[in-house]
Design a protein around this motif. Structure first.
Motif, mmCIF file in Angstrom:
data_model
loop_
_atom_site.group_PDB
_atom_site.id
_atom_site.type_symbol
_atom_site.label_atom_id
_atom_site.label_comp_id
_atom_site.label_asym_id
_atom_site.label_seq_id
_atom_site.Cartn_x
_atom_site.Cartn_y
_atom_site.Cartn_z
ATOM 1 N N GLN A 81 -9.393 -1.692 4.170
ATOM 2 C CA GLN A 81 -9.892 -2.631 3.169
ATOM 3 C C GLN A 81 -9.028 -3.884 3.096
ATOM 4 O O GLN A 81 -9.541 -4.993 2.997
ATOM 5 C CB GLN A 81 -9.962 -1.962 1.791
ATOM 6 N N ILE B 134 0.843 -1.203 0.000
ATOM 7 C CA ILE B 134 0.000 0.000 0.000
ATOM 8 C C ILE B 134 0.876 1.249 0.000
ATOM 9 O O ILE B 134 0.630 2.189 -0.753
ATOM 10 C CB ILE B 134 -0.948 0.008 1.230
ATOM 11 N N GLU C 177 -5.719 9.871 4.796
ATOM 12 C CA GLU C 177 -7.053 9.299 4.611
ATOM 13 C C GLU C 177 -7.016 8.117 3.638
ATOM 14 O O GLU C 177 -7.604 7.066 3.903
ATOM 15 C CB GLU C 177 -7.999 10.380 4.091
ATOM 16 N N SER C 178 -6.300 8.271 2.551
ATOM 17 C CA SER C 178 -6.167 7.190 1.577
ATOM 18 C C SER C 178 -5.460 5.980 2.177
ATOM 19 O O SER C 178 -5.861 4.840 1.958
ATOM 20 C CB SER C 178 -5.388 7.657 0.350
ATOM 21 N N LEU C 179 -4.402 6.233 2.928
ATOM 22 C CA LEU C 179 -3.657 5.148 3.554
ATOM 23 C C LEU C 179 -4.549 4.363 4.512
ATOM 24 O O LEU C 179 -4.580 3.126 4.476
ATOM 25 C CB LEU C 179 -2.434 5.694 4.302
ATOM 26 N N ALA D 244 -0.478 10.195 -3.603
ATOM 27 C CA ALA D 244 -1.206 10.636 -2.419
ATOM 28 C C ALA D 244 -0.607 11.896 -1.809
ATOM 29 O O ALA D 244 -1.343 12.802 -1.423
ATOM 30 C CB ALA D 244 -1.248 9.519 -1.375
ATOM 31 N N PRO E 144 -5.233 14.273 2.984
ATOM 32 C CA PRO E 144 -5.805 13.317 2.032
ATOM 33 C C PRO E 144 -4.957 12.057 1.860
ATOM 34 O O PRO E 144 -5.491 10.965 1.688
ATOM 35 C CB PRO E 144 -5.868 14.112 0.723
ATOM 36 N N ALA E 145 -3.635 12.193 1.941
ATOM 37 C CA ALA E 145 -2.761 11.023 1.832
ATOM 38 C C ALA E 145 -2.984 10.081 3.014
ATOM 39 O O ALA E 145 -3.049 8.857 2.851
ATOM 40 C CB ALA E 145 -1.302 11.455 1.765
ATOM 41 N N ARG F 81 -7.826 4.179 4.563
ATOM 42 C CA ARG F 81 -8.895 3.503 3.818
ATOM 43 C C ARG F 81 -8.370 2.211 3.176
ATOM 44 O O ARG F 81 -8.981 1.153 3.279
ATOM 45 C CB ARG F 81 -9.468 4.438 2.755
ATOM 46 N N GLU F 82 -7.207 2.295 2.531
ATOM 47 C CA GLU F 82 -6.609 1.114 1.900
ATOM 48 C C GLU F 82 -6.237 0.057 2.944
ATOM 49 O O GLU F 82 -6.442 -1.135 2.729
ATOM 50 C CB GLU F 82 -5.374 1.504 1.097
ATOM 51 N N LYS G 189 2.378 1.999 -3.382
ATOM 52 C CA LYS G 189 1.394 2.454 -4.361
ATOM 53 C C LYS G 189 0.908 3.869 -4.067
ATOM 54 O O LYS G 189 0.608 4.623 -4.976
ATOM 55 C CB LYS G 189 0.191 1.512 -4.374
ATOM 56 N N LEU G 190 0.764 4.211 -2.808
ATOM 57 C CA LEU G 190 0.155 5.487 -2.450
ATOM 58 C C LEU G 190 1.114 6.667 -2.398
ATOM 59 O O LEU G 190 0.716 7.779 -2.663
ATOM 60 C CB LEU G 190 -0.535 5.381 -1.084
#
Length: 90
Positions: A38, A12, A30-32, A20, A27-28, A34-35, A15-16
């Protein structure tokens, strides 16, 4: 299973990171989260208290992001976390 967690987080992270961080630390993060949620099935919450429009230099932003990545890896690995909360503030 611990090695699997580390592998997922590193995947992850790889990729981010580039995309990100271009949109900012909040936002970066938040994306981390969320990933990670999941991929690992561990509920994650982000409390972003960073001021709107905060601009940090690339070294600081990357360092904070890397610390967050490592913390995400360590929470389930060493603490057996079943829920993760992250708070960002100045």
């Amino acid at each position: 299973s611990i090695d699997g967690i580390v592998g997922v987080v590193r995947d992850i992270a790889g990729k981010l990171r580039p995309a990100a961080l271009e949109v900012g630390l909040g936002p970066a993060a938040e994306s981390l989260l969320r990933e990670f949620q999941q991929a690992m099935g561990i509920p994650c919450e982000l409390h972003n208290h960073l001021p709107a429009g905060l601009v940090l230099d690339e070294v600081r932003t990357t360092s904070i992001f890397r610390i967050l990545q490592e913390s995400m890896t360590n929470a389930p690995r060493h603490a057996g976390a079943s829920h993760i909360q992250v708070s960002l503030s100045v």
